[in-house]
Design a protein around this motif. Structure first.
Motif, short mmCIF file in Angstrom:
data_model
loop_
_atom_site.label_atom_id
_atom_site.label_comp_id
_atom_site.label_asym_id
_atom_site.label_seq_id
_atom_site.Cartn_x
_atom_site.Cartn_y
_atom_site.Cartn_z
N GLY A 176 -2.04 -8.67 9.41
CA GLY A 176 -2.09 -9.05 8.01
C GLY A 176 -2.66 -7.96 7.13
N MET A 177 -3.67 -7.24 7.62
CA MET A 177 -4.25 -6.14 6.86
C MET A 177 -3.22 -5.01 6.66
N LEU A 178 -2.41 -4.76 7.69
CA LEU A 178 -1.37 -3.74 7.55
C LEU A 178 -0.37 -4.13 6.46
N ILE A 179 -0.05 -5.42 6.41
CA ILE A 179 0.85 -5.91 5.36
C ILE A 179 0.20 -5.75 3.99
N LEU A 180 -1.09 -6.08 3.89
CA LEU A 180 -1.79 -5.95 2.61
C LEU A 180 -1.83 -4.50 2.14
N LEU A 181 -2.10 -3.58 3.07
CA LEU A 181 -2.13 -2.16 2.72
C LEU A 181 -0.78 -1.71 2.21
N CYS A 182 0.27 -2.14 2.87
CA CYS A 182 1.63 -1.79 2.46
C CYS A 182 1.93 -2.35 1.08
N LEU A 183 1.63 -3.63 0.87
CA LEU A 183 1.93 -4.27 -0.41
C LEU A 183 1.14 -3.65 -1.56
N ALA A 184 -0.12 -3.29 -1.31
CA ALA A 184 -0.92 -2.69 -2.37
C ALA A 184 -0.29 -1.39 -2.86
N CYS A 185 0.17 -0.56 -1.94
CA CYS A 185 0.78 0.72 -2.32
C CYS A 185 2.15 0.53 -2.94
N VAL A 186 2.91 -0.44 -2.44
CA VAL A 186 4.22 -0.74 -3.03
C VAL A 186 4.05 -1.19 -4.47
N MET A 187 3.05 -2.05 -4.71
CA MET A 187 2.81 -2.51 -6.07
C MET A 187 2.42 -1.36 -6.99
N TRP A 188 1.60 -0.44 -6.48
CA TRP A 188 1.23 0.73 -7.29
C TRP A 188 2.46 1.55 -7.66
N PHE A 189 3.41 1.66 -6.73
CA PHE A 189 4.63 2.41 -7.00
C PHE A 189 5.37 1.84 -8.21
N PHE A 190 5.33 0.52 -8.36
CA PHE A 190 6.02 -0.13 -9.47
C PHE A 190 5.14 -0.29 -10.71
N GLY A 191 3.92 0.25 -10.68
CA GLY A 191 3.07 0.18 -11.84
C GLY A 191 2.15 -1.02 -11.88
N ILE A 192 2.08 -1.78 -10.79
CA ILE A 192 1.16 -2.91 -10.69
C ILE A 192 -0.10 -2.44 -9.96
N HIS A 193 -1.26 -2.81 -10.47
CA HIS A 193 -2.53 -2.37 -9.87
C HIS A 193 -2.72 -3.07 -8.52
N GLY A 194 -2.07 -2.52 -7.49
CA GLY A 194 -2.08 -3.14 -6.18
C GLY A 194 -3.46 -3.31 -5.59
N THR A 195 -4.34 -2.35 -5.85
CA THR A 195 -5.71 -2.43 -5.33
C THR A 195 -6.42 -3.64 -5.90
N LEU A 196 -6.28 -3.83 -7.21
CA LEU A 196 -6.92 -4.98 -7.86
C LEU A 196 -6.34 -6.29 -7.35
N VAL A 197 -5.01 -6.35 -7.20
CA VAL A 197 -4.37 -7.57 -6.73
C VAL A 197 -4.87 -7.96 -5.35
N VAL A 198 -4.89 -6.99 -4.44
CA VAL A 198 -5.31 -7.27 -3.07
C VAL A 198 -6.79 -7.62 -3.01
N LEU A 199 -7.61 -6.86 -3.72
CA LEU A 199 -9.06 -7.12 -3.68
C LEU A 199 -9.39 -8.49 -4.27
N SER A 200 -8.69 -8.87 -5.34
CA SER A 200 -8.96 -10.18 -5.93
C SER A 200 -8.61 -11.31 -4.96
N ALA A 201 -7.66 -11.03 -4.07
CA ALA A 201 -7.25 -12.05 -3.10
C ALA A 201 -8.22 -12.15 -1.93
N VAL A 202 -8.77 -11.03 -1.49
CA VAL A 202 -9.55 -11.03 -0.24
C VAL A 202 -11.03 -10.71 -0.45
N LEU A 203 -11.48 -10.50 -1.69
CA LEU A 203 -12.88 -10.17 -1.92
C LEU A 203 -13.83 -11.22 -1.36
#
Length: 431
Positions: free
Chosen positions: A228-255
């Motif tokens: 699951g963490m590997l998926i989260l890492l992938c999704l965070a970077c994919v979101m950044w590629f499209f201009g979405i703050h992937g780090t914020l999205v993932v951290l808000s989910a798992v903080l």
């Protein structure tokens, strides 16, 4: 390496990247991101000035010095999406033959309309205060800024092509005539985006950027495992590629999960027990060396590049990269909407996580038990979270793994830029 560079995949990737670069919208977006470097660099400087004294215990996050140093940061990187909304509206309109200044202003105002509507609060003394909520004006509003600018310019272009405008007599000064010409397209845009803002606020009580973050974050909290963490890492970077703050999205989910794991380890250490590994700790490999995507190795590669653009960006990004601030790289190379660099950007955190996980399995790396809730220089956060010298090598692993991932793609991108720079110099010499 030559065989890798000349492979069919790499050649097709290069052609795909060149095709995207010719797209008028994406070229405008790339130019807009590069144009934000000065804003980002000034913000990074003041962020470093604010953070460094806290490392030595000279000041705290609540001190006057820290708050004063963070004001320029908040007014630069904290308003990054506002700058992008204007510059993208400006550059995109310019690329398709519209009034750039008018469209830049319109895009900025429309973005504020959906991302930071005016709010009125009652103060303790009974007075009323009206202001803008700035929480969505930084990195987490980037995708909304891109979306608003694109649609706003498209609406204006639709009206322009169909002659939907208020025309003034020729004797009217040009600047006044342009204002009336822009009136109807801007009115249509306000109706569209204000309706969207009212609908979201009426049904959910939030803004569009917050809605995007919440929708993306909610399903991610269930991915609390190593795969699951590997998926989260992938999704965070994919979101950044499209201009979405992937780090914020993932951290808000798992903080909450992260804080719970660190708290449990803190209690264990206080009781004289060893801290335990939880999969959530692998999320740190998302930004272990240079910020999200472990871009510090890309900066090191760029320092010796033959491309003048890459060298200039890398020199500017070196010190911020040491402090795990990667906006100069993300927007300067750029990585967003750049498929050549996006592949290693997305891939390397997952590979780094696997190597670091093996380090935890064999007992070399130590699980954290102290919460470090701010940006730290390379290795400092990993050390302070565990007080174990071994964890200083986590950024080293990230630099090595990400460097191996970035190198072949970096060479392709460097080749593209060298060709462009050579063509530009030849044209300048001819003129």
């Amino acid at each position: 390496m030559e065989r890798v560079m000349e492979s069919k995949f790499m050649q097709s990737l290069q052609r795909f990247g060149e095709a995207l670069a010719r797209n008028k919208f994406l070229s405008a977006l790339t130019g807009s991101m590069m144009g934000m470097i000065a804003v980002i660099m000034v913000g990074a400087i003041f962020q470093i000035l604010a953070v460094v004294p806290t490392l030595f215990g000279w000041v705290t996050n609540d001190s006057t010095y820290y708050q004063v140093m963070m004001v320029p940061y908040n007014m630069t990187m904290g308003l990054m999406s506002v700058v992008l909304a204007f510059s993208l509206g400006y550059n995109y309109a310019k690329n398709i033959g519209l009034n750039p200044l008018q469209n830049g202003i319109n895009s900025l105002l429309l973005f504020l309309l959906v991302a930071a509507p005016v709010q009125t609060l009652s103060l303790a003394d009974g007075a009323a205060f009206s202001g803008l909520d700035s929480s969505n004006l930084g990195g987490n509003g980037l995708f909304t800024a891109i979306l608003v600018a694109f649609v706003a310019v498209q609406v204006t272009n639709f009206c322009h092509q169909r002659n939907i405008a208020i025309r003034m007599p020729e004797v009217v000064p040009q600047f006044l005539a342009d204002s009336f010409t822009a009136l109807l397209p801007f009115l249509f845009n306000v109706i569209i985006w204000y309706s969207v803002a009212l609908l979201i606020n009426a049904t959910m009580g939030i803004t569009l950027p917050t809605l995007i973050t919440n929708v993306l974050a909610k399903p991610l909290a269930a991915l609390n495992s190593v795969p699951g963490m590997l998926i989260l890492l992938c999704l965070a970077c994919v979101m950044w590629f499209f201009g979405i703050h992937g780090t914020l999205v993932v951290l808000s989910a798992v903080l909450p999960i992260s804080l719970q794991a660190i708290s449990a380890n803190g209690l264990a250490v206080a009781a004289g027990q060893e801290p335990v590994f939880y999969p959530i700790f692998l999320l740190g490999t998302l930004a272990a060396a240079g910020g999200t995507g472990n871009t510090f190795s890309l900066v090191l590669l760029g320092l010796r590049s033959k491309s003048e653009q890459i060298r200039a960006v890398s020199r500017a990004a070196l010190v911020p990269g040491i402090f795990n601030i990667n906006e100069p790289v993300t927007f300067g190379f750029p990585i967003m909407y750049n498929p050549v660099l996006a592949i290693p950007y997305i891939l390397n955190p997952m590979l780094t996580a696997l190597v670091v996980w093996l380090g935890f399995v064999v007992g070399f790396f130590k699980p954290p038990y102290i919460a470090v809730m701010t940006v730290m220089p390379l290795g400092v956060g990993e050390f302070l979270g565990t007080l174990a010298w071994q964890n200083l090598f986590i950024p080293v692993v990230a630099i090595v793994v990400s460097g191996l991932c970035f190198y072949p793609f970096f060479k392709i991108y460097e080749k593209q830029l060298l060709e462009k720079e050579a063509a530009a110099k030849a044209a300048e010499a001819a003129n």
